[in-house]
Design a protein around this motif. Structure first.
Motif, PDB file in Angstrom:
ATOM      1  N   VAL A 140      -0.473  -2.548  -4.137  1.00  0.00           N
ATOM      2  CA  VAL A 140      -0.543  -2.338  -2.692  1.00  0.00           C
ATOM      3  C   VAL A 140      -1.907  -1.816  -2.262  1.00  0.00           C
ATOM      4  O   VAL A 140      -2.513  -2.319  -1.313  1.00  0.00           O
ATOM      5  N   VAL A 164      -1.853 -12.171   2.553  1.00  0.00           N
ATOM      6  CA  VAL A 164      -0.805 -11.173   2.343  1.00  0.00           C
ATOM      7  C   VAL A 164       0.413 -11.818   1.704  1.00  0.00           C
ATOM      8  O   VAL A 164       1.016 -11.281   0.761  1.00  0.00           O
ATOM      9  N   LEU A 165       0.807 -12.995   2.197  1.00  0.00           N
ATOM     10  CA  LEU A 165       1.958 -13.696   1.622  1.00  0.00           C
ATOM     11  C   LEU A 165       1.708 -14.067   0.167  1.00  0.00           C
ATOM     12  O   LEU A 165       2.621 -14.000  -0.674  1.00  0.00           O
ATOM     13  N   ILE A 167      -0.248 -12.441  -1.960  1.00  0.00           N
ATOM     14  CA  ILE A 167      -0.161 -11.201  -2.739  1.00  0.00           C
ATOM     15  C   ILE A 167       1.295 -10.838  -2.997  1.00  0.00           C
ATOM     16  O   ILE A 167       1.702 -10.506  -4.117  1.00  0.00           O
ATOM     17  N   VAL A 168       2.108 -10.919  -1.939  1.00  0.00           N
ATOM     18  CA  VAL A 168       3.527 -10.594  -2.083  1.00  0.00           C
ATOM     19  C   VAL A 168       4.213 -11.567  -3.024  1.00  0.00           C
ATOM     20  O   VAL A 168       4.972 -11.179  -3.918  1.00  0.00           O
ATOM     21  N   GLY A 169       3.936 -12.863  -2.862  1.00  0.00           N
ATOM     22  CA  GLY A 169       4.615 -13.876  -3.659  1.00  0.00           C
ATOM     23  C   GLY A 169       4.185 -13.923  -5.112  1.00  0.00           C
ATOM     24  O   GLY A 169       5.021 -14.124  -6.010  1.00  0.00           O
ATOM     25  N   LEU A 172       3.606  -8.879  -6.060  1.00  0.00           N
ATOM     26  CA  LEU A 172       4.609  -7.848  -5.803  1.00  0.00           C
ATOM     27  C   LEU A 172       6.027  -8.298  -6.145  1.00  0.00           C
ATOM     28  O   LEU A 172       6.761  -7.592  -6.847  1.00  0.00           O
ATOM     29  N   LEU A 173       6.437  -9.472  -5.650  1.00  0.00           N
ATOM     30  CA  LEU A 173       7.811  -9.927  -5.908  1.00  0.00           C
ATOM     31  C   LEU A 173       8.090 -10.138  -7.397  1.00  0.00           C
ATOM     32  O   LEU A 173       9.153  -9.711  -7.886  1.00  0.00           O
TER      33      LEU A 173
END
Length: 327
Positions: A140, A164-165, A167-169, A172-173
């Motif tokens: 993060v 951002v998507l 990074i999340v995909g 993070l996920l």
């Protein structure tokens, strides 16, 4: 011979990958396939990182919250401030200065921080927690710091909604999925040390090859000279020396015992290549990634050599263990 020279074999693999990308860069369909394979490797890498972080490690880490907060402050406050100071020096091109600043925004390493702490007879359990927390926070904090510090420097590196998507995909996920499955697969993952090594190193090498291929096609080696590489090495050594001195002083000011001061020094002074390479692939434009990663790769090898010498010194100075009394 490599052990005597303090040269990590992974560094040789990285150098070989850069040479391969320089001589035979991926183009066209090959670049598309390589990029796709690198993305899959990144997802798998962060999934396995999540599966390795046990709930007990989180609980145990809370008991050393002062140590972990201090280590985190060095990693995500002191390092970035030093990175901004380096950014202000007009001795490197803009992409290389971005690389030096990006280096200072990364989380700590995991494997080498724990290994050097153990070698120096420090608090290994605290090192495991501190390194794990640093990498979890880095998922993060590093993108946020990139957006705040690099995105405001006028080089167009601010994170977009699509970034951002991504990074999340990709980061993070998979990490959260691995951690949620940790009670079921954590034991199996912990036993697969060879698999973890292959995934860690293989994914990094794939991203490096894809990144340097794109950079070479865009004329990387016409923009980076041997003098630039020497300047990066000198700045990296200076950066490492300042942080090593600061962590040593800070550990004493905070009143930490010797074993915890070792953790602060080895976890606080390192930057993760394994995390930095995939993050660079997400955060920066493809032609710039190779140039930006050069400081990260150089600092990685220097930190291993310096910390190996320092850990041996600490081990020799450590008090001898008290022998158990005979019944």
């Amino acid at each position: 011979m490599l052990a005597r020279l303090r040269i990590d074999t992974f560094i040789l693999l990285l150098v070989g990958t850069v040479l391969l990308a320089s001589l035979l860069p991926a183009r066209g369909a090959g670049a598309t396939v390589t990029g796709g394979a690198a993305d899959v490797g990144i997802v798998l890498l962060f999934f396995l990182h999540g599966a390795r972080l046990s709930r007990q490690a989180v609980v145990d880490g809370a008991r050393h919250w002062r140590l972990h907060l201090t280590t985190g402050a060095v990693t995500f406050v002191l390092f970035p401030l030093l990175g901004l100071a380096i950014w202000a020096l007009p001795i490197l091109t803009a992409p290389l200065r971005t690389g030096m600043l990006f280096l200072t925004l990364l989380p700590s390493t995991v494997q080498s921080s724990i290994a050097f702490t153990a070698m120096a007879r420090g608090n290994v359990a605290a090192a495991v927690c501190s390194a794990a927390f640093s990498n979890l926070a880095g998922i993060v904090l590093t993108p946020l710091l990139v957006a705040l510090l690099i995105g405001t420097q006028g080089n167009g590196s601010a994170i977009s909604g699509e970034g951002v998507l991504t990074i999340v995909g990709q980061l993070l996920l998979p990490f959260l999925a691995g951690h949620l499955l940790q009670p079921r697969i954590g034991g199996w993952v912990a036993r697969q040390k060879r698999l973890l090594t292959v995934v860690d190193r293989g994914s990094v090498l794939l991203v490096v090859y894809a990144a340097f291929s794109a950079a070479v096609v865009e004329g990387l080696w016409s923009r980076v000279s041997a003098i630039d590489l020497l300047v990066i090495a000198g700045l990296s050594l200076a950066l490492l020396a300042v942080v090593m001195g600061a962590t040593g002083l800070l550990g004493r000011l905070m009143g930490f015992v010797r074993e915890d001061r070792v953790v602060l020094q080895f976890c606080g002074s390192k930057k993760s290549l394994a995390t930095g390479v995939p993050m660079a692939g997400v955060l920066f434009a493809a032609p710039d990634i190779g140039t930006i990663l050069l400081p990260v790769m150089i600092f990685h090898q220097l930190q291993l050599m310096v910390c190996a010498v320092l850990a041996g010194h600490y081990a020799r100075q450590a008090p001898a263990p008290v022998p158990a009394s005979a019944d």
